[in-house]
Structure formats: C-alpha cells, structure tokens
Design a protein around this motif. Structure first.
Motif, short mmCIF file in Angstrom:
data_model
loop_
_atom_site.label_atom_id
_atom_site.label_comp_id
_atom_site.label_asym_id
_atom_site.label_seq_id
_atom_site.Cartn_x
_atom_site.Cartn_y
_atom_site.Cartn_z
N LEU A 480 12.53 -10.57 -88.14
CA LEU A 480 11.10 -10.59 -87.87
C LEU A 480 10.62 -9.36 -87.11
CD1 LEU A 480 9.99 -14.25 -87.12
CD2 LEU A 480 9.52 -12.83 -89.11
N ASN A 481 11.37 -8.90 -86.13
CA ASN A 481 10.93 -7.71 -85.40
C ASN A 481 10.75 -6.52 -86.33
OD1 ASN A 481 10.65 -8.79 -82.80
ND2 ASN A 481 12.83 -8.50 -82.33
N LYS A 490 2.94 -9.15 -91.63
CA LYS A 490 3.15 -10.01 -90.47
C LYS A 490 3.71 -11.34 -90.96
CE LYS A 490 1.66 -7.31 -87.18
NZ LYS A 490 1.83 -6.07 -87.99
N ALA A 491 4.69 -11.85 -90.20
CA ALA A 491 5.36 -13.08 -90.64
C ALA A 491 5.89 -13.86 -89.45
CB ALA A 491 6.50 -12.74 -91.60
N TYR A 492 6.15 -15.13 -89.68
CA TYR A 492 6.82 -16.02 -88.73
C TYR A 492 8.11 -16.55 -89.38
CZ TYR A 492 2.20 -16.47 -86.45
OH TYR A 492 1.01 -16.23 -85.82
N ALA A 493 8.95 -17.11 -88.55
CA ALA A 493 10.05 -17.94 -89.05
C ALA A 493 9.53 -19.37 -89.01
CB ALA A 493 11.28 -17.80 -88.16
N THR A 494 9.41 -19.99 -90.18
CA THR A 494 8.68 -21.26 -90.28
C THR A 494 9.60 -22.45 -90.54
OG1 THR A 494 8.31 -20.99 -92.66
CG2 THR A 494 6.65 -20.07 -91.17
N ARG A 495 9.14 -23.59 -90.03
CA ARG A 495 9.69 -24.90 -90.40
C ARG A 495 8.50 -25.81 -90.73
NH1 ARG A 495 13.10 -24.35 -85.44
NH2 ARG A 495 15.28 -24.04 -86.06
N THR A 496 8.63 -26.56 -91.82
CA THR A 496 7.55 -27.46 -92.22
C THR A 496 8.13 -28.86 -92.43
OG1 THR A 496 6.50 -25.62 -93.38
CG2 THR A 496 5.65 -27.82 -93.82
N ILE A 509 3.25 -32.89 -92.19
CA ILE A 509 2.81 -33.46 -90.92
C ILE A 509 3.01 -32.51 -89.74
CG2 ILE A 509 3.13 -35.84 -91.68
CD1 ILE A 509 5.81 -35.90 -90.28
N ALA A 510 3.69 -31.39 -89.93
CA ALA A 510 3.82 -30.42 -88.85
C ALA A 510 4.35 -29.11 -89.40
CB ALA A 510 4.75 -30.93 -87.74
N ILE A 511 3.88 -28.00 -88.83
CA ILE A 511 4.36 -26.66 -89.16
C ILE A 511 4.72 -25.95 -87.87
CG2 ILE A 511 3.75 -24.40 -90.12
CD1 ILE A 511 1.79 -25.84 -91.99
N GLU A 512 5.96 -25.48 -87.78
CA GLU A 512 6.40 -24.70 -86.63
C GLU A 512 6.43 -23.22 -87.02
OE1 GLU A 512 10.11 -24.40 -83.43
OE2 GLU A 512 10.43 -25.31 -85.42
N LEU A 513 5.82 -22.39 -86.19
CA LEU A 513 5.75 -20.95 -86.42
C LEU A 513 6.44 -20.25 -85.26
CD1 LEU A 513 1.96 -21.01 -87.28
CD2 LEU A 513 3.77 -20.75 -88.97
N SER A 514 7.53 -19.55 -85.53
CA SER A 514 8.33 -18.94 -84.46
C SER A 514 8.39 -17.43 -84.60
CB SER A 514 9.76 -19.49 -84.47
OG SER A 514 9.76 -20.89 -84.27
N LEU A 515 8.41 -16.76 -83.45
CA LEU A 515 8.63 -15.32 -83.36
C LEU A 515 9.83 -15.08 -82.47
CD1 LEU A 515 4.93 -14.15 -82.82
CD2 LEU A 515 6.28 -13.87 -84.92
N PRO A 516 10.49 -13.92 -82.60
CA PRO A 516 11.60 -13.63 -81.68
C PRO A 516 11.12 -13.69 -80.24
CG PRO A 516 11.56 -12.07 -83.49
CD PRO A 516 10.29 -12.86 -83.58
N PRO A 517 11.86 -14.34 -79.36
CA PRO A 517 11.39 -14.49 -77.97
C PRO A 517 11.43 -13.17 -77.22
CG PRO A 517 13.63 -15.33 -78.22
CD PRO A 517 13.15 -14.99 -79.59
N VAL A 518 10.38 -12.94 -76.46
CA VAL A 518 10.36 -11.77 -75.57
C VAL A 518 11.30 -12.04 -74.40
CG1 VAL A 518 8.93 -10.32 -74.09
CG2 VAL A 518 8.00 -11.23 -76.24
N ASP A 519 11.24 -13.25 -73.89
CA ASP A 519 12.14 -13.71 -72.83
C ASP A 519 13.15 -14.66 -73.48
OD1 ASP A 519 13.45 -14.86 -70.76
OD2 ASP A 519 11.67 -15.48 -69.65
N PRO A 520 14.44 -14.37 -73.39
CA PRO A 520 15.45 -15.22 -74.04
C PRO A 520 15.38 -16.68 -73.64
CG PRO A 520 16.43 -13.19 -73.23
CD PRO A 520 15.04 -13.23 -72.69
#
Length: 901
Positions: A480-481, A490-496, A509-520
């Motif tokens: 992603l970076n 632009k993109a996310y790592a997704t779970r649906t 019923i839910a969508i999770e949108l993740s980016l690489p964490p700035v803080d681990p």
C-alpha cells in the motif's frame, strides 16, 4: 458409429472405418495376372507387373510372406493445404509464381512404415514423393486446396505410421492433413517452414495413439527424434520459424533502456517466484541480470511456430484492436478535460446512440422519407464502430450498481466468484508479520455487525455458516505505501463481511478499510457499516467502490492471469517437450493447449508489461506483477486448483458423499459453483473413461516414461520455485492421472471462461466495478472533507478513473471478452478421427458431448427459476458464463476448450 459421425459431422471431421483391414489391398495369388476382388473397394493400385506377388500390403495385421519377390505399388495420397492461413498476397504470391512458372522447387514427402526391414534393421520407407505446385494452380479465395501425390512402396511395406515433409519452396505453407488412400490419415495442422530458413524435415504420425512401450518398432527412433527436436539444446536465440519449446523466467516485462520508470525486477526466483514461461533464447541487454529488459518493439515475442494464431483468430483480434483504438480516441476528442466527469450522464454517453450533427430540416423538424432512412443506416454504422454496447450489468437496470444486493451478488455470480470465503473465526486475523505490518487483529468488532444478523449472535451465525468474507487485507497491505505514492492511485487493504439471508443471497454488513500503520501499535483502519443517512450513504458507496477496485485487481492478477494463464504454461511446454504427438495423453490434452502460449506472449507485449494496460488500468500499478508473485508464493497450490478442492478450501462447501459431486454447497444458490460442478463432473467422467482405456493399473502409469517425464518437468522446471513443496500430488496410479487431467482441463476451459468472458459485460460500467480509485475516503478532519460534503457526487466521480483511463480500459476488456469465429467449445473436437480405430473412445466423447448439451439446458433452466434469487429476478441478469456454447463476439457465455484470449 453412425450416430457419432452425425453428431460431429458439422465440425468437418471424418470418422474412418475402425477396421481398415476390411478395405486393404488383397493381391491375387494368380501368377498370370493381378486382379482385385470385385466386391471390395480398390484401395491401392498395382502399377507395375511382376511374375508373382511376394506379400500383401497389410494395413492392420503383421506381414506374412507368400512368395519370393516383392511387388512395387503406387499409393495415392491427398495433401490438403489450408489457403486461409496464407493470409495475404505477399504470402501466397510466391506459391502462385511457382505454380505458373515451374521451377525446381517442390515439397518432398516420404512414408514411414510401422515395421523395420529385417535386412537393414531400419524403418521401411517409401520412395521420396514430390508435391509440385505447377501441377495444380492454387485457387485464390478457396479455403483449402487438395493435391494428389503418388508414393511408391514395396508390397511388404506394412502399415504407414508416419510421414516426413520437407518444404523446398520459398515460403511456408499451412499443411492441414494428408490422407493415404482414404485409410490412413495424418492430421497435421502445422506450418511447414521453407528450406531457406533452414527448416528441418517435419515428422507427422498417423492418428493412432501409442503408449511409449507399445510404439511400433519402425517408429521408435522417429518418436525420439521428434521430441529431441522440440526440446532443442537450450542454446541460441529463437527465430520465428523455430519449433523449440523451452523454459525461461519472466525477464522481458521491464524496459529500463527505454525509460527508467519501466525498470522491473525479474520474475522467477526466490524473491519473485513465478511459473516459467516459453524461452526466447535472447540474452538480456540490461547489465543487471536481476532487472528485466525487452526485445525491440518491432520484434514479436517468440513462441514456437505451431503456436501461432490461425487467420480467423488473428483477423478477429486485429479488428477488435482497431475498434478499441477508435473507441478510445474518439471520446477523448469530444471533451476538453479527459480527467473530469461533470456527471453520470458523461459516463452514460459512452453507450448512448449518437445523432449525426443533429441533422434537422430547415423548419426544425427531422427530415423525412428516404434521406432520414439513409442517415439512420449511416448512423448505425458509425455507432457500431465508435460507441460501446451497454454492458450486461446495466442492461436491465441502469441503477443496479447503487444497490447492496447487486454488490453482493457479484461475489457469487459475477466475474470474480473465486474470492468469497466462509468466516471460521471473528474478528479476522492477519497472517502478516506483526513487527513489519502492525497488529494482526482486525478493527472489526462484534458491535459493528451484531445488529445485521437477523437476531443471531456472531457465534451462532458462524456456527450456522451464515458469515462470509472478501478478505484482501493481507494481499494489499504490504504494497500500500508504494501504491499510494503513485500519481492518481489510492487504495486500502479491505475486508468485507456478508451475511447469508434466508433467501440464499448475501447482504454486506461491514467494510474494513486499512492503511499501513504510522505507529506500529495503532492500526490505521476504519469500519463502515450500512448507511443510516445521506452522508453515510455516500461513504458506503465509496467504500464499496474501493472493495470492487481491490476485487478487480485480485481477479485480474491472481485468479485470471496467475491461476489460468501463467500456471498452465509450464504444463503445456512440458507436454510438447516430453509427450510425443503419438502419446494418448498428448492427444487428449492437445485441444486444451490451443493458442495459450501465443496469447501469453501477446500479454507480455501489451498487457502485463511495464507501462502496459494492466499496470495502467488497475490499482496496484507498477506493483501488479509483484502481487501476482506473492500470491503464487504464499497461496497457489496445484492440488487445490480443482473446483471441489477449491470450494472446500474456501469453506463454501463441505465434503458430503451423499451428494452428487461428493460435496455440499453451503450457499446453495451459488451460480458459479453449482454450474461449475456439472462441468467438472463431465470432464472427470471423460478423463476417467479415457485414462482407464489406456492404463489398466498403477504399473502402467509408473512405467510410462514420457508421462512421468512430463509431470516431473512440469513441477521441477516449469514450477521450479515451488518444486520442493510437499503438496504436489503423486503420479503413481490411474486415479492420480485422472485427477490431474481433470484439473488441467477444468482450468483451461471452464475456469478461464468464468473469469474472462464476462469482463466487459460485468465490468464495462465503471461505477459498478472500478478497476482503480484515485482518492481515499475523506474523514471529517481531512482537507478534502468539505469538498466531499458539498458535492458528494462530484467527489465520487473524481475518485473513479479518468475519462481516458475508462475508455481505454473499456476498449481492452471489450476485446478480451470476445469470442473469435474459429472458437472450439467444450464438447466439440475437430480431431475425432484420431480415435477412429478406438470405438470405446469415440463413444466416450459422444457421451461427453451429449452431457455438455444437457448441462447447457440445465443452466438455462436454472436461470429461469424464480426461487434462485442470485440468477433470476427483477432487473437481474442470468448467470450464463458457464453455458458451454456461444456465437462469436461479446456474448457473456461460451466455454472454449482452451485459453484463447
């Protein structure tokens, strides 16, 4: 047999008499004259009188001596050339020139017996025969021309088992078949290269199949010689006329010499594992052997000559490219800024009918009578060239892309039905390394979904197999970076998360949108749930668009390119290198290997190459092939590529011996799986009949040297990066072979069809399924949030690909979703004469063909069943991707035998 010929007669095949002995020549024992029985058809003519015949020319049984001297016989052969393959005047004129002005140029043919001469211990050979074009002028415009050739053989020649062909003309030609007196046929379907390019003598074997241990003694050396030629010596650069099959890594996708931006790491190896491709023999020009480099743009990528597209396929492909160019360029000229959409009407205009200059009469009314009719016809012709047909996804409901049920249905009956999985634990857990990618726990919590489970608890829903997921988190997060640093990407790592309703439909019923964490220690994720107001509705639409963007990338890079195109190529190369054309398994696989190597080479030129269409049009950009490599390294397994094994792996089915296919679907209305299992079972049954006919027990499989060499090379050379994996199946019994063949044929036919031919029908409306997104979803404290708040539609449109990207993408997927006129569909084989002497095999193919027809009827019946809500309903398009037959063009149906696009 009559029924077999009736069924397959439409495909221009001839089923020969399975007992050729009944039509063989019987020489009279009379010393004074040679006479043929009046009650039998005369097959071979005695041209030269002798005092007494020595032996009969026996086309079936062993030779038996009956006298002292041999009889010289003239044997007639019909040689058929396919003129359509010569293409243009440049190719056919040298042949015409030779025909009208006789020269010393000709084609040399020689028959080879299945027996050896006991005096020389060499195969019995006919005298060399010549095919001279001057004796019959080729007919321009005719689909094929047939020439007569006379062979001289001794009467103890035996059964013709092979024929050699040498081309002394200045141009190659396409040899379709050679038939010896209507009894023995050689199906060639090959280019015969001209002597001027140092082409070697070609060897063609008769249609009869032989296991290596059963090879007639007269053909053993030729069998080995042909395989040695096909393997080559691994040295030198390949030229277009070569027929050499060899392996190489993917080192020709990058082009750093042309532009540093096109530098790409070489695929194949520990860092970037990938299936091997066909070798060109060209040394890389880049000094850094770890980086890729390309041939000059004017040089096509090498594939063996016999793998070239035939003229009908090539013409259809070129016409599609021309239409694609026009459809991409013309709309771009009509707008001032190709990156801006003012409204959804701009997108709709790509499909709308256009009027020619809005032609009206002076009083403002449309012209009447003949002129408007002429204009209307002209308009239709222009629209046929310049406009896109409305894709199937919006043909019944133009607003369907907004609905959640349509979004969910695509996971079961869309272009990518291979990613949906059953949830076995909640929340989902990442498998990525915590020190590098942060916490493995998902941001999804029970409170996000418990209100959407029809009163069930989360645990109850899991236990009752009600929760499913599209999980693209681990596949995208490591990249992603780099992806988000690209321009306009632009993109996310997704779970649906989906809930299975009582109607057997899925509900998001839910969508999770993740980016690489700035803080681990703090994940950068957000969770969207079904909307409750206007603001959350637009956020939800943006979230679904990002999920579809990820789904498009995984579909194209993993399920489509990797699992079918790339992973099939090593098995095809190994088949040509290790299985003789006489081998029954080669004959069985041959229709399922057609065009695939050439299609993959074309993909390397324009689709998956650096700066190519896949990188340009899909979210991962220049990192596309690295994602494909990661999936191959971490996820791909040949033993799980069969349909039942894949469904069980994803948890959408469980083993159940009481069911027809040995498994039970947990989503009964799963169109891809339900239709696919019908085809899988038909293929498996055919493979079982075929394998058991040639292999009586495990020892026959283990002792087949060519078969074992094919599989060993496919694994250890073709899939060298994974050769040490413990999951590779063994090849030690007929059941093992049946399983492997069923999997390979499934991947090349139905699996590829399900993933390919719906790309435009399901993806041609970009808001429904964007291949990439250009903006992240705004949060309240983001600078762009006010822009979204004031004009959510404008923000959504600006997040989609640009106008030029969309038209280019649509043009490409329209081409690759199209069937060519020469397509060969599952259940149809044009080479059934291969088994003319094996009635049981012909019967098995007949049964298979009938079963495929029955499957087609069953699928159409299912598509009319209103209780199946994922394939029948108001505004819902039926699921037809696995209907076996099709006409040419973009039909969203049809299962070809092989990967042909």
């Amino acid at each position: 047999m009559a029924m077999t010929k009736k069924i397959f007669g439409a495909f221009s095949i001839e089923v020969f008499n399975p007992n050729p002995f009944s039509r063989a020549l019987h020489l009279s024992r009379c010393v004074q004259q040679t006479k043929f029985p009046t009650t039998r058809k005369k097959i071979l003519q005695l041209r030269k009188g002798v005092r007494a015949p020595a032996v009969a020319l026996n086309l079936n049984g062993p030779v038996k001596a009956v006298a002292e001297k041999l009889v010289a016989l003239n044997v007639t052969a019909l040689v058929t050339l396919r003129n359509g393959e010569m293409g243009n005047a440049e190719q056919i004129m040298p042949l015409l020139f030779d025909a009208f002005k006789p020269t010393q140029r000709f084609t040399v043919l020689q028959l080879v017996s299945t027996e050896i001469d006991p005096r020389t211990m060499e195969p019995k050979m006919s005298k060399e025969a010549t095919l001279d074009w001057s004796k019959k002028k080729p007919t321009i415009g005719a689909e094929r021309n047939t020439y007569k050739v006379e062979f001289i053989v001794d009467s103890d020649f035996g059964v013709p088992g092979a024929i050699t062909v040498s081309n002394k003309y200045r141009r190659e030609f396409f040899l379709e078949s050679i038939t010896i007196e209507g009894v023995v046929q050689f199906v060639c379907n090959s280019w015969i290269q001209a002597e001027m390019v140092n082409a070697k003598k070609r060897i063609f074997f008769s249609n009869k199949a032989y296991l290596p241990c059963e090879t007639p003694i007269g053909l053993k050396e030729l069998r080995d010689e042909e395989l040695r030629e096909l393997r080559g010596d691994g040295k030198g650069q390949r030229i277009p006329s070569d027929r050499i099959y060899d392996y190489d890594v993917f080192n020709d996708l990058g082009d750093p010499e042309n532009e540093i931006e096109y530098e790409r790491p070489t695929l194949g190896g520990e860092k970037n594992p990938h299936p091997r491709r066909c070798r060109t023999g060209r040394p890389p020009s880049n000094k850094d052997m770890n980086m890729e480099s390309r041939s000059p743009s004017f040089m096509p990528i090498y594939v063996p000559r016999d793998e070239a597209l035939e003229k009908g396929k090539s013409d259809a492909f070129n016409l599609g490219k021309l239409k694609g160019i026009l459809r991409n360029i013309i709309p771009s000229l009509t707008v001032t800024d190709s990156n801006v959409f003012k409204g959804f009407s701009d997108l709709d205009s790509l499909y709308n009918e256009r009027t020619l200059l809005g032609m009206k009469s002076p009083d403002g009314m449309h012209m009447k009578h003949s002129l408007p009719k002429m204009i209307h016809k002209l308009q239709e012709s222009v629209e046929e060239i310049f406009k896109f047909d409305p894709p199937k996804i919006i043909s019944r409901d133009t607003s369907c892309w907004l609905r959640d049920d349509q979004f969910s249905r695509q996971a079961l009956a869309g272009i990518n039905p291979l990613s949906i999985e059953r949830i076995k634990e909640f929340p989902p857990v990442s498998k990525l390394d915590r020190p590098i990618y942060g916490p493995q726990e998902s941001a999804l919590k029970e409170e996000h979904i418990k209100g959407h489970l029809d009163g069930m608890s989360v645990q109850q829903a899991i236990e009752e197999n009600k929760l499913f997921i599209l999980d693209y988190h681990d596949m995208y997060l490591p990249f992603l970076n780099q992806i988000n640093s690209l321009e306009d990407r632009k993109a996310y790592a997704t779970r649906t998360i989906f809930f299975l309703t009582p109607m057997d439909t899925l509900k998001p019923i839910a969508i999770e949108l993740s980016l690489p964490p700035v803080d681990p220690n703090s994940p950068s994720s957000q969770v969207l749930t079904p909307p409750t107001d206007a603001t959350t509705n637009w956020l939800w639409q943006l979230g679904k668009a990002h999920v579809c963007s990820n789904d498009s990338g995984v579909h194209q890079l993993v399920h489509h390119w990797l699992r079918t195109h790339a992973c099939m190529e090593p098995f095809i190369i190994a088949a040509h290198r290790q299985l003789s054309a006489m081998h029954p398994i080669y004959k069985f696989l041959d229709p399922h290997m057609r065009y695939t190597l050439k299609i993959n080479a074309l993909a390397r030129e324009t689709l998956i190459n650096a700066g190519g269409i896949i990188e340009t049009d899909f979210t991962p950009g220049k990192f596309c092939m690295q994602i494909s490599c990661a999936a191959y390294r971490d996820w791909w397994r040949f033993d799980l590529e069969g349909l039942p094994a894949d469904l069980i792996r994803r948890g959408v089915a469980i083993p159940d011996p009481t069911q027809a296919h040995g498994i039970r679907l947990l989503i009964e209305d799963y169109p891809y799986a339900a239709d696919g299992l019908l085809i899988w079972s038909a293929i498996q049954k055919l493979a079982q009949s075929y394998v058991n006919y040639y292999y009586q027990d495990a020892s026959a499989v283990c002792s087949d040297t060519e078969l074992q060499a094919w599989y060993d090379e496919s694994v250890n050379v073709g899939h060298a990066d994974l050769r040490h994996a413990s999951w590779w199946p063994k090849l030690s019994s007929p059941d093992d072979l049946i399983s492997m063949l069923t999997t390979i044929i499934w991947l090349a036919s139905a699996q590829h069809a399900a993933l390919n031919f719906g790309q435009y029908p399901y993806g041609g409306h970009v808001p429904t399924r964007p291949p990439l997104m250009r903006q992240l979803i705004p949060k309240e404290n983001d600078p762009g949030y006010m822009s979204f708040f004031k004009n959510p539609q404008g923000y959504f449109l600006s997040s989609l690909p640009s106008w030029s990207q969309i038209t280019k993408y649509m043009a490409v997927i329209d081409i690759i979703s199209s069937h060519s006129p020469d397509e060969e569909y599952l259940g149809v084989r044009k080479d059934l004469s291969t088994w003319s002497g094996d009635p049981k095999i012909l019967e098995a193919f007949y049964d298979f063909s009938m079963e495929i027809k029955s499957i087609e009827n069953e699928i159409e019946k299912r598509n009319s069943d209103i209780s199946l809500r994922n394939r029948c309903g108001v505004g819902i398009s039926p699921y037809e991707l696995l209907i076996p037959s099709s006409g040419p063009g973009v039909t969203c149906r049809g299962v070809p035998n092989s990967i042909t696009v």
